[in-house]
Scaffold this active site. Structure first.
Site, PDB file in Angstrom:
ATOM      1  N   TYR A  88       1.021  -1.280   0.182  1.00  0.00           N
ATOM      2  CA  TYR A  88      -0.297   0.026   0.049  1.00  0.00           C
ATOM      3  C   TYR A  88       1.078   1.216   0.035  1.00  0.00           C
ATOM      4  O   TYR A  88       0.713   2.141  -0.835  1.00  0.00           O
ATOM      5  CB  TYR A  88      -0.889  -0.134   1.336  1.00  0.00           C
ATOM      6  CG  TYR A  88      -1.940   1.219   1.372  1.00  0.00           C
ATOM      7  CD1 TYR A  88      -2.785   1.533   0.371  1.00  0.00           C
ATOM      8  CD2 TYR A  88      -1.758   1.958   2.521  1.00  0.00           C
ATOM      9  CE1 TYR A  88      -3.546   2.579   0.481  1.00  0.00           C
ATOM     10  CE2 TYR A  88      -2.699   3.054   2.666  1.00  0.00           C
ATOM     11  CZ  TYR A  88      -3.571   3.294   1.649  1.00  0.00           C
ATOM     12  OH  TYR A  88      -4.441   4.578   1.783  1.00  0.00           O
TER      13      TYR A  88
ATOM     14  N   LYS B   2       1.378   3.949  -3.117  1.00  0.00           N
ATOM     15  CA  LYS B   2       1.033   5.480  -2.868  1.00  0.00           C
ATOM     16  C   LYS B   2       2.471   6.484  -3.192  1.00  0.00           C
ATOM     17  O   LYS B   2       2.444   7.567  -3.252  1.00  0.00           O
ATOM     18  CB  LYS B   2       0.724   5.758  -1.548  1.00  0.00           C
ATOM     19  CG  LYS B   2      -1.068   5.002  -1.338  1.00  0.00           C
ATOM     20  CD  LYS B   2      -1.877   5.844  -2.236  1.00  0.00           C
ATOM     21  CE  LYS B   2      -3.407   5.530  -1.786  1.00  0.00           C
ATOM     22  NZ  LYS B   2      -4.149   6.137  -2.866  1.00  0.00           N
TER      23      LYS B   2
END
Lengths: 92, 235
Positions: free
Chosen positions: B144, B148
């Protein structure tokens, strides 16, 4: 090439020429050494061209495709090359 | 009251995206939204596109339909995202592909297509979504956080590429907000995360809206390529 294809090719060429600064010759250059557009100009031109093609042909095409970027010679170099490339995309 | 903006927000079926869409509609904006699920919003100024943000053809069709319908897109808010909390050694390859497909490829595709309309308008605002998990290098969130980090880097380069066209590109990095995205994170993990913030509380949708509105403000035309994290987390 049949009449329909010829009409399509002529229409694509006309749209491309409409969006470019006026240039002399049968096959004006678009991008590259000695051509009228710089990088930003090419970005603006291709964005306009995608929208004009959608209006004219009712097709949503993306000009910056894998096929365009993997070619030995850029389809964005001159009007003839870009016309041929767009007609190919419209035929898919 | 601000009225008349045309804003495309991704991931509007729930959570932050839904809250942002409701906020913008209440401001008088016209909102285009999308999600894999059917619309959960009903409003005369809201139109919904049911799609996967990583599906290039679907994104191209939706953005161009929105431009045809409204004549322009003033702002894009790339909110759609998925998370996966797991140790890197326990993460299936398909999870990595899915996270990057939604979080990075989806952001890229929407930026590319909406920016084409904005370049023609010679104006526009793009706000991407990152997370405090990236600067905090949170264990258990490697995929994750990495997806990002890609969004942040893309945001900063895109800001330079689109600056000459009058388009700003920025990112907001929320702390955990109690939405579906974080509902499966163990409480102890969440407490440890909050302890690393300067202001130790969950974020709220209003906190996120505040930063998004700051980036969308006409007065923010000279602010681009920036990432603002909430809660006092530093990059």
């Amino acid at each position: 090439m049949n009449a329909t294809d010829e009409n399509k090719t002529a229409a694509v060429r006309r749209i491309i020429l409409d969006l470019l600064p006026p240039e002399e010759g049968d096959n004006p250059r678009i991008f590259g050494a000695g051509a009228p557009l710089d990088s930003l100009g090419l970005v603006n031109f291709l964005a306009d061209l995608e929208y004009r093609l959608a209006e004219e042909f009712g097709r949503e095409i993306v000009l910056a495709s894998d096929r365009a970027m993997s070619r030995g010679r850029s389809p964005f170099r001159d009007v003839a090359a870009l016309t041929e490339y767009v007609v190919e995309l419209l035929a898919e | 009251m601000k009225t008349g903006r045309v804003i495309f927000i991704t991931g509007t079926s729930r959570g932050l995206g839904l809250g942002l869409a409701e906020h913008c509609l209440a401001q008088g904006d016209t909102v285009c939204g999308c999600s894999r699920a059917p619309a959960t919003l009903t409003d005369a100024r809201y139109s919904h596109y049911e799609l996967d943000v990583s599906d290039e053809k679907a994104v191209v069709a939706a953005v161009r339909a929105a431009v045809r319908r409204h004549g322009r897109i003033d702002a894009l808010v790339n909110n759609a995202g998925i998370a996966s909390m797991n140790h890197a050694l326990l993460s299936p390859a398909v999870t990595a592909q899915q996270i990057f497909a939604t979080n990075f490829h989806g952001t890229f595709l929407f930026c590319r297509e909406v920016a084409k309309a904005m370049v023609r308008q010679k104006s526009g605002r793009i706000v991407n979504f990152t997370t405090v998990a990236t600067p905090l290098r949170l264990e258990g969130e490697s995929l994750y956080a990495a997806s990002k980090a890609a969004v942040e880097s893309f945001t900063q380069v895109l800001a330079r590429e689109l600056g000459p066209s009058g388009i700003t590109v920025n990112a907001v990095g929320p702390t955990p907000v109690p939405t579906d995205l974080v509902k499966n994170v163990p409480a102890a993990k969440m407490d440890a995360l909050l302890a690393r913030q300067a202001i130790r509380r969950f974020g709220t949708i209003e906190d996120v809206i505040n930063v998004v509105e700051f980036f969308l403000s006409p007065q923010s035309e000279f602010i681009t390529g920036q990432v603002i994290y909430l809660g006092g987390v530093n990059g």
